[in-house]
Design a protein around this motif. Sequence first.
Motif, PDB file in Angstrom:
ATOM      1  N   SER A  55      -5.665  37.659   3.390  1.00  0.00           N
ATOM      2  CA  SER A  55      -6.348  38.234   4.535  1.00  0.00           C
ATOM      3  C   SER A  55      -7.849  38.328   4.414  1.00  0.00           C
ATOM      4  O   SER A  55      -8.297  38.297   3.284  1.00  0.00           O
ATOM      5  CB  SER A  55      -5.889  39.664   4.790  1.00  0.00           C
ATOM      6  N   GLY A  56      -8.659  38.384   5.665  1.00  0.00           N
ATOM      7  CA  GLY A  56      -9.950  38.494   5.619  1.00  0.00           C
ATOM      8  C   GLY A  56     -10.398  36.770   5.221  1.00  0.00           C
ATOM      9  O   GLY A  56      -9.635  35.787   5.636  1.00  0.00           O
ATOM     10  N   ASN A  57     -11.471  36.529   4.715  1.00  0.00           N
ATOM     11  CA  ASN A  57     -11.895  35.286   4.460  1.00  0.00           C
ATOM     12  C   ASN A  57     -12.748  35.048   3.305  1.00  0.00           C
ATOM     13  O   ASN A  57     -13.616  36.095   2.786  1.00  0.00           O
ATOM     14  CB  ASN A  57     -12.434  34.179   5.441  1.00  0.00           C
ATOM     15  N   VAL A  58     -13.200  33.877   2.423  1.00  0.00           N
ATOM     16  CA  VAL A  58     -13.747  33.830   1.230  1.00  0.00           C
ATOM     17  C   VAL A  58     -14.573  32.677   1.532  1.00  0.00           C
ATOM     18  O   VAL A  58     -14.192  31.677   2.135  1.00  0.00           O
ATOM     19  CB  VAL A  58     -12.875  33.626   0.083  1.00  0.00           C
ATOM     20  N   GLN A  59     -16.007  32.690   1.034  1.00  0.00           N
ATOM     21  CA  GLN A  59     -16.901  31.741   1.363  1.00  0.00           C
ATOM     22  C   GLN A  59     -17.368  31.153  -0.237  1.00  0.00           C
ATOM     23  O   GLN A  59     -17.345  32.050  -1.090  1.00  0.00           O
ATOM     24  CB  GLN A  59     -18.070  31.919   2.147  1.00  0.00           C
ATOM     25  N   ILE A  60     -17.346  29.783  -0.334  1.00  0.00           N
ATOM     26  CA  ILE A  60     -17.881  29.151  -1.573  1.00  0.00           C
ATOM     27  C   ILE A  60     -19.584  29.057  -1.409  1.00  0.00           C
ATOM     28  O   ILE A  60     -19.859  28.431  -0.325  1.00  0.00           O
ATOM     29  CB  ILE A  60     -17.150  27.858  -1.955  1.00  0.00           C
ATOM     30  N   GLU A  61     -20.265  29.488  -2.166  1.00  0.00           N
ATOM     31  CA  GLU A  61     -21.921  29.718  -1.874  1.00  0.00           C
ATOM     32  C   GLU A  61     -22.498  29.041  -3.145  1.00  0.00           C
ATOM     33  O   GLU A  61     -21.911  29.222  -4.350  1.00  0.00           O
ATOM     34  CB  GLU A  61     -22.370  30.931  -1.489  1.00  0.00           C
ATOM     35  N   SER A  62     -23.529  28.499  -2.878  1.00  0.00           N
ATOM     36  CA  SER A  62     -24.605  28.066  -3.761  1.00  0.00           C
ATOM     37  C   SER A  62     -25.984  28.399  -3.781  1.00  0.00           C
ATOM     38  O   SER A  62     -26.303  28.274  -2.462  1.00  0.00           O
ATOM     39  CB  SER A  62     -24.389  26.235  -4.095  1.00  0.00           C
ATOM     40  N   ASP A  63     -26.379  28.817  -4.879  1.00  0.00           N
ATOM     41  CA  ASP A  63     -27.998  29.253  -4.775  1.00  0.00           C
ATOM     42  C   ASP A  63     -28.673  28.483  -5.925  1.00  0.00           C
ATOM     43  O   ASP A  63     -28.123  28.543  -7.247  1.00  0.00           O
ATOM     44  CB  ASP A  63     -28.055  30.714  -5.042  1.00  0.00           C
ATOM     45  N   ASP A  64     -29.817  27.897  -5.669  1.00  0.00           N
ATOM     46  CA  ASP A  64     -30.409  27.221  -6.707  1.00  0.00           C
ATOM     47  C   ASP A  64     -31.586  28.256  -7.254  1.00  0.00           C
ATOM     48  O   ASP A  64     -31.702  29.237  -6.667  1.00  0.00           O
ATOM     49  CB  ASP A  64     -31.056  25.817  -6.226  1.00  0.00           C
ATOM     50  N   VAL A  65     -32.344  27.740  -8.157  1.00  0.00           N
ATOM     51  CA  VAL A  65     -33.390  28.484  -8.958  1.00  0.00           C
ATOM     52  C   VAL A  65     -34.315  29.017  -7.890  1.00  0.00           C
ATOM     53  O   VAL A  65     -35.127  29.747  -8.147  1.00  0.00           O
ATOM     54  CB  VAL A  65     -33.824  27.846 -10.247  1.00  0.00           C
ATOM     55  N   TRP A  66     -34.577  28.057  -6.758  1.00  0.00           N
ATOM     56  CA  TRP A  66     -35.782  28.457  -6.081  1.00  0.00           C
ATOM     57  C   TRP A  66     -35.352  29.467  -4.667  1.00  0.00           C
ATOM     58  O   TRP A  66     -35.947  29.831  -3.749  1.00  0.00           O
ATOM     59  CB  TRP A  66     -36.123  27.111  -5.177  1.00  0.00           C
ATOM     60  N   GLY A  67     -34.066  29.765  -4.759  1.00  0.00           N
ATOM     61  CA  GLY A  67     -33.715  30.616  -3.949  1.00  0.00           C
ATOM     62  C   GLY A  67     -32.997  30.070  -2.507  1.00  0.00           C
ATOM     63  O   GLY A  67     -32.580  30.858  -1.482  1.00  0.00           O
ATOM     64  N   ASN A  68     -32.869  28.769  -2.642  1.00  0.00           N
ATOM     65  CA  ASN A  68     -32.264  28.173  -1.415  1.00  0.00           C
ATOM     66  C   ASN A  68     -30.521  28.345  -1.557  1.00  0.00           C
ATOM     67  O   ASN A  68     -29.922  28.218  -2.560  1.00  0.00           O
ATOM     68  CB  ASN A  68     -32.480  26.667  -1.675  1.00  0.00           C
ATOM     69  N   HIS A  69     -30.108  28.666  -0.374  1.00  0.00           N
ATOM     70  CA  HIS A  69     -28.548  29.022  -0.287  1.00  0.00           C
ATOM     71  C   HIS A  69     -28.002  28.265   0.630  1.00  0.00           C
ATOM     72  O   HIS A  69     -28.439  27.789   1.642  1.00  0.00           O
ATOM     73  CB  HIS A  69     -28.522  30.492   0.443  1.00  0.00           C
TER      74      HIS A  69
END
Length: 224
Positions: A55-69
């Motif tokens: 239930s609900g939902n999950v996100q696959i996220e990426s953050d680089d060393v400069w803070g880009n999401h």
Amino acid sequence: MDYQFLSQTMLFSGESPEEIKEMLSCLGAVTRSYGKGEIIYHAGECVHSMGLVLSGNVQIESDDVWGNHSVLDDITPGFFFAETYASLSKEPLMVNVVSAAAKTEVLFLNIGRLLTTCTNSCTHHNRLIHNLFFISARKNLLLSRRIFHTTPKSIRGRLLSYLSAQSAAANSLDFTIPFNRQQLADYLNVDRSALSAELSKMQREGLLTTERNHFTLCENPLES
């Protein structure tokens, strides 16, 4: 546990609710709940279990060393995450796995037990392995689609690519996407303000109408 729901997922396709109930203990099944924004798996972590969103939902996220999401994928109930990394248990995650709902419930399955036959569920393992291969193939297709949507250089080009695909999937010009504005901007790897400005411009031109995450595409746009 809703075994009828599990029988409708890709991994357990072909298994009855009664069979799934017997198999879960052999697969080291554990259920956990998470609040919105809570990290399920951290980048750099090595994992041994794949997760099924109940239930609900999950996100696959990426953050680089400069803070880009960037948002790489949105996992809804009935679908899995981390199956590739769980299969390669010594390979650290390159992404964060995050709960994106007020309450997200996840069923974790030890992939080592799934791939190793046992006296209790060995008759089902060939089917499960076949289904797992199908899941991995589908995930590769979704990642390929994201690459396709982010290939155009302009924000409009990316929006047209993504929204056209969503319309085709819904078989309708009227559809709802799984992202809010920030999530859509992250998915398309563009600035949120620039994305919103482009959507407003597209509405003025009669290309589409939108309210939050609901879109209606117009077949006959207004002439500029």
